[in-house]
Design a protein around this motif. Structure first.
Motif, short mmCIF file in Angstrom:
data_model
loop_
_atom_site.label_atom_id
_atom_site.label_comp_id
_atom_site.label_asym_id
_atom_site.label_seq_id
_atom_site.Cartn_x
_atom_site.Cartn_y
_atom_site.Cartn_z
N VAL A 201 0.96 -1.44 0.17
CA VAL A 201 0.07 0.07 -0.06
C VAL A 201 0.50 1.30 0.03
O VAL A 201 2.18 1.65 0.84
N ASP A 202 0.73 2.18 -0.93
CA ASP A 202 1.20 3.48 -1.15
C ASP A 202 0.00 4.25 0.26
O ASP A 202 -0.56 4.72 -0.56
N LEU A 203 0.83 3.99 1.36
CA LEU A 203 -0.29 5.04 2.38
C LEU A 203 0.10 6.77 2.24
O LEU A 203 -0.83 7.36 2.64
N THR A 204 0.76 7.12 1.37
CA THR A 204 0.86 8.32 0.88
C THR A 204 -0.55 8.90 0.16
O THR A 204 -0.97 9.98 0.23
N MET A 205 -0.93 8.05 -0.52
CA MET A 205 -1.92 8.41 -1.30
C MET A 205 -3.66 9.02 -0.53
O MET A 205 -4.23 8.95 -1.07
N VAL A 206 -3.34 8.11 1.00
CA VAL A 206 -5.17 7.54 1.48
C VAL A 206 -4.79 8.97 2.71
O VAL A 206 -4.38 8.65 3.34
N ARG A 207 -5.46 9.17 1.80
CA ARG A 207 -5.25 11.04 2.89
C ARG A 207 -6.77 11.95 3.03
O ARG A 207 -7.36 11.83 2.29
N ARG A 208 -7.11 12.30 4.28
CA ARG A 208 -8.08 12.83 4.67
C ARG A 208 -7.23 14.79 4.58
O ARG A 208 -7.04 15.57 3.47
N ARG A 209 -7.89 15.11 5.06
CA ARG A 209 -7.44 16.79 4.93
C ARG A 209 -5.73 17.42 5.49
O ARG A 209 -4.39 17.81 6.05
N GLN A 210 -5.65 16.18 6.37
CA GLN A 210 -4.05 16.14 7.29
C GLN A 210 -3.52 14.90 6.74
O GLN A 210 -3.93 13.93 6.16
N GLU A 211 -2.52 15.13 7.57
CA GLU A 211 -1.39 13.58 7.12
C GLU A 211 -2.01 12.86 7.73
O GLU A 211 -1.56 12.76 9.74
N PRO A 212 -2.02 11.38 7.40
CA PRO A 212 -2.82 10.15 8.16
C PRO A 212 -2.17 9.63 9.59
O PRO A 212 -0.72 9.99 8.97
N VAL A 213 -2.28 9.42 10.28
CA VAL A 213 -1.36 9.06 10.96
C VAL A 213 -1.81 7.55 11.30
O VAL A 213 -3.13 7.17 11.74
#
Length: 271
Positions: A201-213
């Protein structure tokens, strides 16, 4: 493109059906007066009762009382994205694995909806909790959650963020400590096996308004042991699952959100 990637993309190319997006978010103070007793459970408009247990993998959504994070037709936070999110994810699971999960039977679609203190929950190895910022569990519910996780259950926590403050995260920590005293939320990075259990998974792709944690809860806070709960903070992968087949979500982002969902389920069922 691999066969798996094609399978994930196939759902995203379904005919587009325009729909009205309900943007209302946050607490809805009039909900108690308009909708009934806040000590009771909301019933989503598309809910037609739980399908009988058959041994097939079935998506289990957790419900909680009250109207926290009420949002129009979608109701309180726990029912957001229901039932399309789980229906679409189960279709993906059927495409890319040999599993034959429950998808629909007559008017019943997606999966089951259960309270944390319902003994039926122990039939379902994976449970999904949406918008925990509106979650105010009873003593019975936190006891049920603690037993469920300690007996092998796996919880996916989704759809909340720190856009204005970390209030929702701190409330979630508080209630999880009631369920599992002394357990911590351990931050994860992309190297954890859960992010490579089926797809990379490319975690940088799946995001909302902020950096996901991404946080995890481990037995005895030991990161070498299985994950009992995965927390998608500053994220909402259920939203991508819901709207992917309606044309409201970028295909590339939706693909990664589906990969996350598939990985979570494969990890949960093999650990």
């Amino acid at each position: 493109m691999s066969a798996r990637a094609l399978a994930v993309t196939s759902l995203l190319l379904l005919p587009l059906v325009p729909e009205l997006l309900v943007a209302q978010r946050g607490e809805f103070d009039g909900a108690r007066r308009m909708l009934g007793d806040p000590n009771e459970f909301w019933s989503p408009p598309d809910y037609r009762g739980n399908v009988s247990y058959s041994g097939r993998f079935t998506f289990a959504r957790i419900k909680y009382r009250g109207y926290g994070h009420f949002s129009g037709r979608e109701g309180p936070g726990w029912s957001h994205d229901y039932p399309r999110a789980e229906t679409n994810l189960m279709r993906i699971m059927a495409e890319v694995t040999t599993m034959r999960p429950f998808i629909e039977s007559g008017e019943r679609v997606g999966g089951v909806i259960l309270a944390l203190d319902d003994p039926e929950l122990f039939r379902y190895p994976v449970a999904y909790l949406s918008e925990p910022g509106g979650w105010q569990p009873t003593d019975s519910e936190v006891a049920g959650l603690g037993q469920y996780l300690q007996k092998g259950g796996f919880l996916i926590v989704d759809d909340f963020d720190g856009w204005s403050s970390d209030r929702d995260l701190e409330a979630f920590r508080f209630h999880m400590n009631r369920a599992l005293p002394g357990h911590r939320l351990v931050p994860l990075d992309g190297s954890h096996p859960i992010f490579d259990s089926f797809f990379k998974v490319d975690l940088t792709m799946v995001r909302r308004r902020q950096e996901p944690v991404y946080y995890a809860i481990f037995p005895d806070n030991d990161p070498t042991r299985r994950i009992m709960a995965i927390i998608n903070y500053n994220n909402d992968i259920g939203e991508w699952w819901q709207w992917s087949s309606r044309g409201f979500a970028p295909i590339a982002v939706s693909n990664e959100a589906y990969k996350l969902g598939v990985n979570y389920l494969i990890y949960a069922l093999t650990h």
